[in-house]
Every structure is written in C-alpha cells, then in structure tokens.
Write an enzyme that holds these catalytic residues in place. Sequence first.
Site, PDB file in Angstrom:
ATOM      1  N   GLN A  64       0.808  -1.220   0.000  1.00  0.00           N
ATOM      2  CA  GLN A  64       0.000   0.000   0.000  1.00  0.00           C
ATOM      3  C   GLN A  64       0.840   1.268   0.000  1.00  0.00           C
ATOM      4  O   GLN A  64       0.288   2.372  -0.086  1.00  0.00           O
ATOM      5  CB  GLN A  64      -0.947   0.007   1.204  1.00  0.00           C
ATOM      6  CG  GLN A  64      -0.237   0.128   2.545  1.00  0.00           C
ATOM      7  CD  GLN A  64      -1.161  -0.088   3.722  1.00  0.00           C
ATOM      8  OE1 GLN A  64      -1.581  -1.204   4.013  1.00  0.00           O
ATOM      9  NE2 GLN A  64      -1.502   1.001   4.401  1.00  0.00           N
ATOM     10  N   CYS A  70      -5.157   0.140   3.888  1.00  0.00           N
ATOM     11  CA  CYS A  70      -5.014  -1.274   4.250  1.00  0.00           C
ATOM     12  C   CYS A  70      -6.334  -2.027   4.176  1.00  0.00           C
ATOM     13  O   CYS A  70      -6.381  -3.174   3.737  1.00  0.00           O
ATOM     14  CB  CYS A  70      -4.411  -1.395   5.642  1.00  0.00           C
ATOM     15  SG  CYS A  70      -5.364  -0.537   6.922  1.00  0.00           S
ATOM     16  N   HIS A 364      -5.543  -0.972  11.640  1.00  0.00           N
ATOM     17  CA  HIS A 364      -4.990  -1.616  10.445  1.00  0.00           C
ATOM     18  C   HIS A 364      -5.811  -2.856  10.120  1.00  0.00           C
ATOM     19  O   HIS A 364      -6.345  -3.516  11.013  1.00  0.00           O
ATOM     20  CB  HIS A 364      -3.531  -2.015  10.721  1.00  0.00           C
ATOM     21  CG  HIS A 364      -2.774  -2.487   9.513  1.00  0.00           C
ATOM     22  ND1 HIS A 364      -2.686  -1.761   8.353  1.00  0.00           N
ATOM     23  CD2 HIS A 364      -2.055  -3.633   9.294  1.00  0.00           C
ATOM     24  CE1 HIS A 364      -1.930  -2.420   7.476  1.00  0.00           C
ATOM     25  NE2 HIS A 364      -1.555  -3.553   8.015  1.00  0.00           N
ATOM     26  N   ASN A 385      -0.027  -9.389   5.074  1.00  0.00           N
ATOM     27  CA  ASN A 385      -0.051  -7.945   5.244  1.00  0.00           C
ATOM     28  C   ASN A 385      -0.030  -7.264   3.878  1.00  0.00           C
ATOM     29  O   ASN A 385       0.021  -7.928   2.833  1.00  0.00           O
ATOM     30  CB  ASN A 385       1.139  -7.509   6.104  1.00  0.00           C
ATOM     31  CG  ASN A 385       0.878  -6.192   6.826  1.00  0.00           C
ATOM     32  OD1 ASN A 385      -0.012  -5.434   6.473  1.00  0.00           O
ATOM     33  ND2 ASN A 385       1.660  -5.922   7.848  1.00  0.00           N
TER      34      ASN A 385
END
Length: 443
Positions: A64, A70, A364, A385
């Site tokens: 990102q 996110c 997040h 992630n």
Amino acid sequence: MAKEISKEAISDYQAKLHQEPQAAALKRAVMNNGILATSENTDSKVAMTPTFSIDLAAEKVSDQKQSGRCWMFAALNTMRRSIAAQFNLKDFELSQNYTNFWDKFEKANYFYENILNTADQPLSSRKVAFLLATPQQDGGQWDMLTALIAKYGIVPQSVMPETYNSERSNEINATLNLKLRKDAVSLRQMVADKASEADIAAAKNRFLSQDYRLLVYALGEPPMKFDFQYRDKDNHYHSDRDLTPQRFFEKYVGWDLDQYQSIINAPTADKPYNHLYTVEMLGNVVGGRQVRHLNLDINTFKQLAIKQLQAGESVWFGCDVGQSSDRKLGIMDTAIYDKNALFNVDLDMTKAQRLDYGESMMTHAMVITGVDLVAGKPTKWKVENSWGNKVGEKGYFVMSDAWLDQYVYQIVINKKYLSDDLLKATKEDPKVLAPWDPMGALA
C-alpha cells in the site's frame, strides 16, 4: 483540591530510584537502545515460527506504500485469491486505485450531507467538530468497501494502476480536505441564510463536479468499460472484452456480499454480546450499505475464523497493529516486549479498559490465511499484510493467539458459518453508537 509536586516528593522519588539495583545499567541500555529493543523477549521469536497446520496458498504480497488503504488492500486481497484460484492466475491484483477514487468521491458527498444535517448546530458542537477534524481520509471498514463494489464494481490493477498520489496520499488528502472544509463554510452559511433546497443542491453539485476533476487529476479517471487480457499460469492467452466494472465483479468474483457479516469483539459494558451495532455518521456511500457489527465473545469469534479457514477461505480482520509487534520480523505477540519487567511497573490493561480509555482501537486491516491448531485450539495465526515483501516472511506475519485475543477487534465471516441464533441476531435493528465510538475507527 489540586496539589503541586513538592520538592520533598521529588527527593523521595529519586531515593527510591537509586535503591533499584539495576537502575544505572537499565538507564544506559534504554538510553542507548530504546525501550523496545531493551525489553525485547527473544523467546517470542522462537515461539512464533511461521509453521501452521492450516495454511492457504501464499500469494505475492501487495504494498500500500505511503497510504492508509489497508482495509481496501485486505478486502481486495481476499477476493483476488478467489479469482487466482478459479482462473489459474499468478501474481494477480485488483485495482486498489479504482476503489480508492470512488471512495474519496463518495466520502466527499457523505461529508457534505453530514454538514448539511448538522448545519443547525454550532461549530462548538462535538458532532460538527468531529466532522471537520477529518472530512475524509484513506481509512475505512469492510462494509464501506462492499458499498463501493455494489455501486461501482471492481477492475484489475492493470486497467487502473497506481499513481504518485494513490501511493503517497498526503498531498491529495490535504488538498481535498482543505476544499471540503471551505465548501462546508459555504453550505453552513447557505443554511443560515435560509437558501432554498434547490440552491443548496446546486451548490453541492458544483462542489462535487470540482471534486471529481481534482480526483481525476490526482488518481486518473476510472474506466466505464475495459478489456481484460491475461495469460494464466500455463501461459494460455485469454481476452474478455467490453466489460463493465460491475460485470467484471459478477463474472470473476461472483460473491454475494450480503452474505458477509462484520463480527466484532468489544468486551465493553455498553455493548452486550450477540447483538448488532452501527455507528452514527460512519460510512462513505450515501444510500449504500450500512456498517453493521455483530458483537461476539472471543471464543466464538475465533471459532468462526477457524471454520472459514478450514473451508479454504481467508479472513479479513481489523486490529491495533502497533501494539506489541515487530514490523521488521513480522511478529505480533503479547510476549515480544516485557516493559513491565524493564521498568518495574504494571502496564497491563484489559481489552475493555483499553477501548474505554482510548489506549487502543482498530488501526490496520490484514488477511488471516492460516492457523496452527494444537489439540484443536489455536496457538498462532498466519497473516498476509500489505506492506510489501521486505517485512516479515516475504510480507507474511505471525500473530500469537494471545495477541488476537487482546488486539483484534473485527473479522468478516460468511453467514453460512453462523448458528441460527447468530443469524437471527444479524437481522435485528442495530443499536446506534456515537460517531467517536472506538468501533467506528477506520483501518
């Protein structure tokens, strides 16, 4: 009655400090290395080995960059897994910039509507101050993305790639927020001057036209139709022409987004379990899907995540990623730092206390792609992630079960895994929480 700190008290504090046998050595260590490095527990690194009894196929980790998208990356990453598996694709990504464009455009309209709805309140009103603090931002929640997809569909990243401003969002956010606040001045003044509804609507329409132009210059113009051309893992060429973004979603993802339910774990006194909640002024698409959270106890919360993983489907989740985590190593574990032992103080709070007192909230969103079950119980979880492949294990993190208990607040689960009682609860009228409730935090 307020009391100042006396010189005698300071002398007492100094004496107690100097009585600590390790004070001098610990002071040098913390001053030279920092709090985290000095309190790091190496046993956590051993316990958090990236091996899992349930482990979905790894995809290339997305990045990102310097943006707060996110939630968007995580949601699109759950969907790209389905596309990649069904159509035999490698390193495929959906366009985060496409959904980012429409999110910002819709958030502008959402802001205008909230400004008009609160125009009779003074600037000192907490709700007005809340709106003006951040007119729009990169962050969001699962239901907000589904509202965008329902209206605008999705496209492959190749059709609307990243730009300077999508990857480094400070400039576009600052510029758009400046404009939205200026527009708020005009809209509130028009209401105060008792302007007609038609005149107010015309002003808002003019502002939205300007917003669209601003966003196109910064992010590019989203396509109305496009051709999808690709080669699969076997090097076979495919071409699907003249697709709309809505048709692309229907054909290549095909999920019924109404079947996916936001589940939260918020053990605070104001949110009894097994009930539905929403948050006032939280959303992006006016008239779109409402944010609706079903609050469950942590054990039910985790069992639902395990069921979905066992069925081969990843799990979108929201958490407070900055707590007890090592970004470089990709470890999220309550035992990774022992600040209590380092400072000889008790820093422990319950999950409810952290939420109630502003110590923690969702910051997040990521994707759970695996879990390690020992005697049927989870010990650690595998996490995809969106910070690129230079952190963790090629971008994948390990999350201890204890960390999930304390710092994970939201997951998204297919309703087919819910019991009849929980399905019934999803249909009730939600309790409306205040705009600043921690369950309204944007990932």
